[in-house]
Write a protein that holds these residues in place. Structure first.
Motif, short mmCIF file in Angstrom:
data_model
loop_
_atom_site.label_atom_id
_atom_site.label_comp_id
_atom_site.label_asym_id
_atom_site.label_seq_id
_atom_site.Cartn_x
_atom_site.Cartn_y
_atom_site.Cartn_z
N GLY A 51 18.77 -41.16 1.75
CA GLY A 51 17.76 -41.46 2.76
C GLY A 51 18.22 -42.52 3.74
N ILE A 52 18.86 -43.57 3.22
CA ILE A 52 19.39 -44.62 4.09
C ILE A 52 20.51 -44.07 4.97
CG2 ILE A 52 20.52 -46.88 4.15
CD1 ILE A 52 19.19 -47.43 1.40
N LEU A 53 21.37 -43.24 4.38
CA LEU A 53 22.46 -42.62 5.12
C LEU A 53 21.95 -41.84 6.32
CD1 LEU A 53 25.44 -41.47 5.35
CD2 LEU A 53 24.68 -39.67 3.79
N THR A 54 20.96 -40.99 6.11
CA THR A 54 20.47 -40.16 7.21
C THR A 54 19.79 -41.01 8.28
OG1 THR A 54 18.44 -39.73 5.93
CG2 THR A 54 20.21 -38.11 5.77
N ARG A 55 19.10 -42.06 7.87
CA ARG A 55 18.46 -42.93 8.87
C ARG A 55 19.51 -43.69 9.68
NH1 ARG A 55 14.94 -43.76 4.51
NH2 ARG A 55 15.85 -45.79 3.98
N ASN A 56 20.55 -44.16 9.03
CA ASN A 56 21.58 -44.93 9.72
C ASN A 56 22.37 -44.09 10.73
OD1 ASN A 56 20.96 -47.31 8.44
ND2 ASN A 56 22.60 -47.15 6.92
N LEU A 57 22.44 -42.78 10.47
CA LEU A 57 23.28 -41.92 11.32
C LEU A 57 22.48 -40.98 12.21
CD1 LEU A 57 26.14 -40.98 8.80
CD2 LEU A 57 26.04 -42.91 10.41
N THR A 91 25.85 -45.33 2.48
CA THR A 91 24.82 -45.57 3.50
C THR A 91 25.33 -45.29 4.91
OG1 THR A 91 25.42 -47.91 3.67
CG2 THR A 91 23.70 -47.33 2.07
N GLY A 92 26.50 -44.69 5.01
CA GLY A 92 27.07 -44.41 6.33
C GLY A 92 28.05 -45.45 6.81
N ASP A 93 28.44 -46.38 5.94
CA ASP A 93 29.30 -47.48 6.37
C ASP A 93 30.66 -47.00 6.86
OD1 ASP A 93 29.56 -46.74 3.66
OD2 ASP A 93 30.59 -48.60 3.15
N THR A 94 31.24 -45.99 6.19
CA THR A 94 32.54 -45.50 6.62
C THR A 94 32.44 -44.77 7.95
OG1 THR A 94 33.31 -45.32 4.32
CG2 THR A 94 34.51 -44.08 5.98
N VAL A 95 31.39 -43.97 8.12
CA VAL A 95 31.22 -43.26 9.40
C VAL A 95 31.02 -44.25 10.54
CG1 VAL A 95 29.73 -41.70 10.70
CG2 VAL A 95 30.33 -41.17 8.33
N LEU A 96 30.22 -45.27 10.31
CA LEU A 96 30.01 -46.28 11.36
C LEU A 96 31.31 -47.01 11.68
CD1 LEU A 96 26.56 -47.68 10.21
CD2 LEU A 96 27.01 -46.17 12.16
N TYR A 133 23.26 -40.30 16.06
CA TYR A 133 24.57 -39.84 16.50
C TYR A 133 24.64 -38.32 16.47
CZ TYR A 133 25.77 -44.72 15.72
OH TYR A 133 25.79 -46.09 15.75
N ARG A 134 25.43 -37.75 17.35
CA ARG A 134 25.53 -36.30 17.49
C ARG A 134 26.40 -35.68 16.40
NH1 ARG A 134 30.50 -34.79 19.02
NH2 ARG A 134 31.86 -36.44 19.84
N ASP A 135 26.14 -34.44 16.08
CA ASP A 135 27.01 -33.59 15.28
C ASP A 135 27.44 -34.23 13.96
OD1 ASP A 135 27.08 -31.48 17.22
OD2 ASP A 135 28.41 -32.75 18.42
N ILE A 136 26.47 -34.86 13.29
CA ILE A 136 26.73 -35.39 11.95
C ILE A 136 25.83 -34.64 10.97
CG2 ILE A 136 26.61 -37.38 10.43
CD1 ILE A 136 27.36 -39.16 12.73
N ASP A 137 26.43 -34.03 9.98
CA ASP A 137 25.76 -33.17 9.00
C ASP A 137 25.79 -33.87 7.65
OD1 ASP A 137 24.86 -31.21 7.31
OD2 ASP A 137 26.34 -29.69 7.90
N CYS A 138 24.64 -34.32 7.16
CA CYS A 138 24.55 -35.01 5.88
C CYS A 138 24.08 -34.03 4.80
CB CYS A 138 23.59 -36.20 5.96
SG CYS A 138 24.13 -37.49 7.11
N ARG A 139 24.83 -33.96 3.71
CA ARG A 139 24.55 -33.02 2.64
C ARG A 139 24.41 -33.75 1.31
NH1 ARG A 139 28.92 -28.19 4.38
NH2 ARG A 139 28.23 -28.12 6.58
N MET A 140 23.27 -33.59 0.66
CA MET A 140 23.04 -34.27 -0.62
C MET A 140 23.59 -33.37 -1.74
SD MET A 140 19.69 -36.32 -2.01
CE MET A 140 18.75 -34.90 -2.56
N LYS A 141 24.90 -33.43 -1.90
CA LYS A 141 25.61 -32.65 -2.90
C LYS A 141 26.77 -33.48 -3.44
CE LYS A 141 25.07 -28.22 -0.41
NZ LYS A 141 25.83 -27.09 0.21
N GLY A 142 27.15 -33.17 -4.67
CA GLY A 142 28.41 -33.68 -5.18
C GLY A 142 29.52 -32.73 -4.81
N VAL A 143 30.76 -33.22 -4.88
CA VAL A 143 31.91 -32.40 -4.56
C VAL A 143 32.91 -32.50 -5.71
CG1 VAL A 143 33.86 -32.10 -3.00
CG2 VAL A 143 31.60 -32.64 -2.07
#
Length: 308
Positions: free
Chosen positions: A172-178, A142-147, A181-191
Motif C-alpha cells: 500500500g505504501i509502495l503504490t502511494r509513493n509511486l 516502499t518504492g525507495d529503489t525506484v525513487l 509517476y508514469r508507466d509504473i506497474d506494481c504487482r503484489m506477488k512473490g517471484v
C-alpha cells in the motif's frame, strides 16, 4: 602483484592449510577476542535475522561460526573463481574484505571497502540507463529503489518499471509513493523459480526482512519473471531475503534472450556471494561482474553483485 591481490591470496593460502574443524576453532577464537559489546551486537543481529545461523555464547550455540567455517572451507575455490572474474579492484577489495571479516573479524578492511559514493545499486560509473529501459524491481518495499532510480537517471529515463512486493501493508505504501509517476506497474506477488503459492513469514524487526515460506501465514501468489513478463527486460534488481537464486532461475529466459543488467543482493546466506555469479555465468557467459557493499564494518551486509 599488487597489495590487494597479495593479501587476498595470502588469506586463501592460510585458509587452505586448515581443516574445517581447525577453521571453526580459529574463527571462534577470533570472535572471543573482540570486545564484549561487539560480541553482543553481533549475536543480537544474527539471532534477529537468522540468515546466517544462530550465535548464543551463553547457551553454547555457535551455528553462525560453524556455517562460516563450512563456507570458507568447502567453497574457497569458488571464491577464488569469483575474485579472478571481478572487473575492478574496488570489487576485489570488497570480496577480500568480506572474507577477511568472516575469518578474522577484520573490521578495518571492511570499513575501507564500504561504498558511499553512490546510491545502492546505482553506481554511475557502471550502470548506465536510457529512455528504453524496462526495469524490474524485486523486493520493491516502499518504492525507495525506484525513487533512487528516478533521482539518478531522471523521470524520462525508462519505458516501464515493474515492481514486485509481497507484504500487503508495504505494498500500500509502495503504490502511494509511486502513484504520481508514469508507466509504473506494481504487482503484489512473490517471484521465484516456479509459479504457485507460499506464505508470508513476518520479521519482528523490519517488514523489509519478511520472507516467503511454507509455514502459517498470509498466502502469497508466487510467479516467475519468465511467466509474468512477456516483453524484454533491460534491468533486474533483486533484494528478496534469500529468494534471489530462485528468482534468477525463474528469469533464465530473460537473461539468455535479453541480457538485462542484474543488480542482485548476495548477502542473505553464506553461498549467494559465489553461487549467484556461477549461476549467471552458466546461463549466459559474457556477463561482467562487480561487487559493491555498504553497511556496518562489524558485519558486512548490503552486498550487491552487479552483472553487466
Amino acid at each position: 602483484m599488487n597489495g590487494i591481490d597479495r593479501r587476498f591470496y595470502e588469506l586463501v593460502g592460510e585458509i587452505k592449510l586448515l581443516s574445517e574443524k581447525e577453521l571453526y576453532h580459529r574463527i571462534r577464537r577470533g570472535f572471543e577476542g573482540i570486545p564484549k559489546e561487539i560480541q553482543r551486537s553481533c549475536m543480537n543481529f544474527f539471532n534477529q535475522f537468522l540468515y546466517w545461523g544462530k550465535l548464543d555464547v551463553e547457551n553454547g550455540i555457535y551455528e553462525e561460526i560453524e556455517e562460516k567455517g563450512k563456507a570458507l572451507s568447502q567453497h574457497l575455490d569458488d571464491f577464488v573463481w569469483l575474485y579472478q572474474r571481478l572487473e575492478d579492484y574496488r570489487s576485489k577489495k570488497t570480496l577480500y574484505a568480506v572474507l577477511s571479516n568472516w575469518y578474522r573479524y577484520d573490521f578495518t578492511t571492511t570499513a575501507s571497502a564500504c561504498e558511499n559514493l553512490f546510491d545502492p545499486y546505482f553506481d554511475l560509473d557502471l550502470v548506465t540507463c536510457t529512455k528504453d529501459e524496462v526495469v524490474v524491481d524485486l523486493g520493491a518495499y516502499t518504492g525507495d529503489t525506484v525513487l533512487s532510480y528516478l533521482d539518478n537517471y531522471g523521470e524520462d529515463c525508462y519505458k516501464k518499471i515493474i515492481c514486485y512486493e509481497v507484504t500487503p501493508e508495504t505494498f500500500g505504501i509502495l503504490t502511494r509513493n509511486l502513484e504520481g509517476y508514469r508507466d509504473i506497474d506494481c504487482r503484489m506477488k512473490g517471484v521465484g523459480d516456479v509459479p504457485g503459492t507460499l506464505t508470508l513469514q513476518g520479521n519482528s524487526v523490519s517488514a523489509s526482512a519478511n520472507t516467503l515460506g511454507d509455514g502459517e501465514g498470509t498466502t502469497v501468489t508466487v510467479t516467475t519473471l519468465d511467466e509474468d513478463i512477456p516483453e524484454p527486460v533491460t534491468l533486474i534488481k533483486a533484494d528478496i531475503e534469500g529468494f534471489e537464486q530462485k528468482a534468477l532461475l525463474g528469469a533464465r529466459g530473460h537473461i539468455v534472450r535479453d541480457h538485462p543488467k542484474l543488480l542482485f543482493s548476495v548477502y542473505h546466506n553464506n553461498e549467494d556471494l559465489w553461487k549467484i555469479p556461477r549461476m549467471i555465468q552458466e546461463m549466459a557467459p559474457g556477463y561482467r561482474f562487480y561487487l559493491r557493499y555498504r553497511s556496518s564494518p562489524i558485519y558486512p551486509t548490503e552486498i550487491t553483485l552487479l552483472a553487466l
